[in-house]
Design a protein around this motif. Structure first.
Motif, PDB file in Angstrom:
ATOM      1  N   THR A 104      25.673  -5.840  66.003  1.00  0.00           N
ATOM      2  CA  THR A 104      24.212  -6.138  66.653  1.00  0.00           C
ATOM      3  C   THR A 104      23.625  -7.143  65.845  1.00  0.00           C
ATOM      4  OG1 THR A 104      24.452  -4.162  67.834  1.00  0.00           O
ATOM      5  CG2 THR A 104      22.540  -5.079  67.803  1.00  0.00           C
ATOM      6  N   ARG A 114      24.835 -10.439  65.808  1.00  0.00           N
ATOM      7  CA  ARG A 114      24.889 -11.299  67.049  1.00  0.00           C
ATOM      8  C   ARG A 114      23.313 -11.556  67.154  1.00  0.00           C
ATOM      9  NH1 ARG A 114      22.844  -9.041  71.713  1.00  0.00           N
ATOM     10  NH2 ARG A 114      22.896  -6.903  71.059  1.00  0.00           N
ATOM     11  N   GLN A 151      21.752 -15.438  67.624  1.00  0.00           N
ATOM     12  CA  GLN A 151      21.029 -16.030  68.615  1.00  0.00           C
ATOM     13  C   GLN A 151      19.537 -16.616  68.382  1.00  0.00           C
ATOM     14  OE1 GLN A 151      21.120 -12.364  70.723  1.00  0.00           O
ATOM     15  NE2 GLN A 151      22.729 -12.791  72.139  1.00  0.00           N
ATOM     16  N   TYR A 179      30.644 -16.709  72.905  1.00  0.00           N
ATOM     17  CA  TYR A 179      31.426 -15.438  72.459  1.00  0.00           C
ATOM     18  C   TYR A 179      30.357 -14.487  71.842  1.00  0.00           C
ATOM     19  CZ  TYR A 179      34.478 -19.418  72.555  1.00  0.00           C
ATOM     20  OH  TYR A 179      35.359 -20.475  72.961  1.00  0.00           O
ATOM     21  N   LEU A 180      29.137 -14.561  71.712  1.00  0.00           N
ATOM     22  CA  LEU A 180      28.209 -13.558  71.133  1.00  0.00           C
ATOM     23  C   LEU A 180      28.210 -12.244  71.990  1.00  0.00           C
ATOM     24  CD1 LEU A 180      25.426 -15.678  69.686  1.00  0.00           C
ATOM     25  CD2 LEU A 180      27.477 -14.877  68.456  1.00  0.00           C
ATOM     26  N   ARG A 181      28.452 -12.365  73.276  1.00  0.00           N
ATOM     27  CA  ARG A 181      28.083 -11.394  74.107  1.00  0.00           C
ATOM     28  C   ARG A 181      29.674 -10.443  74.016  1.00  0.00           C
ATOM     29  NH1 ARG A 181      31.320 -12.331  79.024  1.00  0.00           N
ATOM     30  NH2 ARG A 181      32.114 -14.349  79.249  1.00  0.00           N
ATOM     31  N   LEU A 182      30.313 -10.889  73.204  1.00  0.00           N
ATOM     32  CA  LEU A 182      31.875 -10.096  73.187  1.00  0.00           C
ATOM     33  C   LEU A 182      31.634  -9.064  71.891  1.00  0.00           C
ATOM     34  CD1 LEU A 182      34.319 -12.714  73.861  1.00  0.00           C
ATOM     35  CD2 LEU A 182      33.313 -11.153  75.345  1.00  0.00           C
ATOM     36  N   CYS A 235      33.119  -6.793  64.477  1.00  0.00           N
ATOM     37  CA  CYS A 235      32.348  -7.967  65.070  1.00  0.00           C
ATOM     38  C   CYS A 235      33.040  -9.300  64.358  1.00  0.00           C
ATOM     39  CB  CYS A 235      31.116  -8.068  64.873  1.00  0.00           C
ATOM     40  SG  CYS A 235      30.394  -7.897  63.104  1.00  0.00           S
TER      41      CYS A 235
END
Length: 337
Positions: A119, A122, A126, A215-218, A225
């Motif tokens: 998290t 990610r 972002q 691909y960050l939502r994966l 990660c």
């Protein structure tokens, strides 16, 4: 050709290349090496964003930031460091806030609740302002002085989308268990992706931010990660280069739990392959069951004419069900935007 480079000539690239923008921005700053920290306003884009997840790292996080800043100041790249406190229970956040006053290129993001390193990475990616995003750890285990080298590969070779620091040794806890477990998981990933992967879960890597965004939502919340971002790039024909790096024993206490995290690694590898190429996972067992069931059916007919055993029917039906699921999953994947 360098065997550590995975080239794909079949991919169609429609995205603009961030490496070109980085090169143009640096070319427009002739004095970038003299005063790299003074080249951009606080809200302007930078060349490199270093994402640093922090959880209970109060004893060594300042030293990690100091050596990273020292490296980037002499690199010639404009940069920022995003230190993300993952709801630490010690004084990590206090140390980071104090360091934020000393280092103008340091941005601190504090989580109210623990979200996990995935998290943190990610959200850091972002919110990054850099064309190139670098992931590393805050435990002094990775050679952060090699960050400019990883970035320069992306700048010089626009066919490469990610550069991974491939560790040449294992210094983590539970070494006797981790080494064979990681080898097995890596071999599964290589088999499923048809790609040689020197290091599947290295925490030191640099990649083009714009390529990573879909691909960050994966990304899962935990340690896998880094495995996910590797698998996502490979499955979508993005070129990854591996650079050998040393790996030091981490400072502080490891947050890695062998049984739980090893299980998550295997599960995440299978999940990623199912997400991008489900036929790789489901069709082999389906074909094996159908072959076994067909052979058993021939035996049943020969041994007992006009009679099929119930277990033969179950084997055949199971193979057909799995094959149907494989085709349905593949249809969903191919129809997904």
């Amino acid at each position: 050709m360098d065997p550590s480079v995975r080239h794909s000539r079949t991919a169609t690239r429609s995205l603009p290349r961030s490496g070109s923008r980085l090169h143009r921005r640096r070319a427009s700053r002739p004095d970038a090496r003299a005063h790299p920290a003074d080249q951009d306003e606080p809200d302007e884009p930078v060349d490199v964003s270093v994402v640093l997840p922090c959880f209970n790292e109060e004893q060594h996080v300042l030293a990690e930031i100091e050596r990273t800043v020292a490296t980037m100041e002499t690199s010639g790249y404009s940069y920022e460091i995003l230190a993300i406190d993952d709801a630490s229970t010690d004084d990590t956040l206090k140390v980071l806030r104090s360091a934020e006053d000393r280092f103008p290129r340091l941005r601190v993001i504090a989580f109210a609740t623990n979200g996990g390193t995935g998290t943190a990475r990610r959200i850091g990616t972002q919110q990054a302002r850099g064309d190139i995003v670098v992931w590393t750890d805050a435990d002094m285990s990775y050679p952060n002085e090699r960050i400019p080298e990883l970035v320069s590969i992306l700048e010089q070779d626009e066919t490469v989308d990610q550069v991974v620091g491939a560790r040449t040794s294992e210094q983590g806890s539970h070494r006797l268990l981790r080494v064979p477990a990681k080898w097995l998981i890596r071999k599964i990933a290589e088999r499923l992706t048809n790609t040689r992967i020197p290091d599947l879960n290295s925490g030191l890597r640099a990649f083009r931010r714009e390529v990573s965004l879909p691909y960050l939502r994966l990304l899962p919340a935990g340690f896998s990660c880094v495995t996910t971002i590797t698998m996502a790039f490979l499955h979508n024909q993005h070129v990854i280069r591996y650079v050998p790096i040393p790996y030091a024993k981490r400072s502080g206490r490891s947050k890695f739990h062998f049984v739980k995290d090893a299980y998550r690694y295997i599960l995440q590898v299978l999940r990623m392959v199912m997400y991008f190429n489900p036929l790789k996972v489901l069709m082999p067992p389906s074909l094996a069951l159908l072959t076994l069931g067909s052979g058993k059916a021939v035996y049943d007919v020969v041994a007992n004419p006009v009679r099929l055993a119930s277990n033969t029917l179950l084997i055949l039906l199971t193979g057909l069900i799995i094959a149907s699921l494989a085709l349905l999953a593949d249809l969903i994947v191919r129809s997904r935007s």
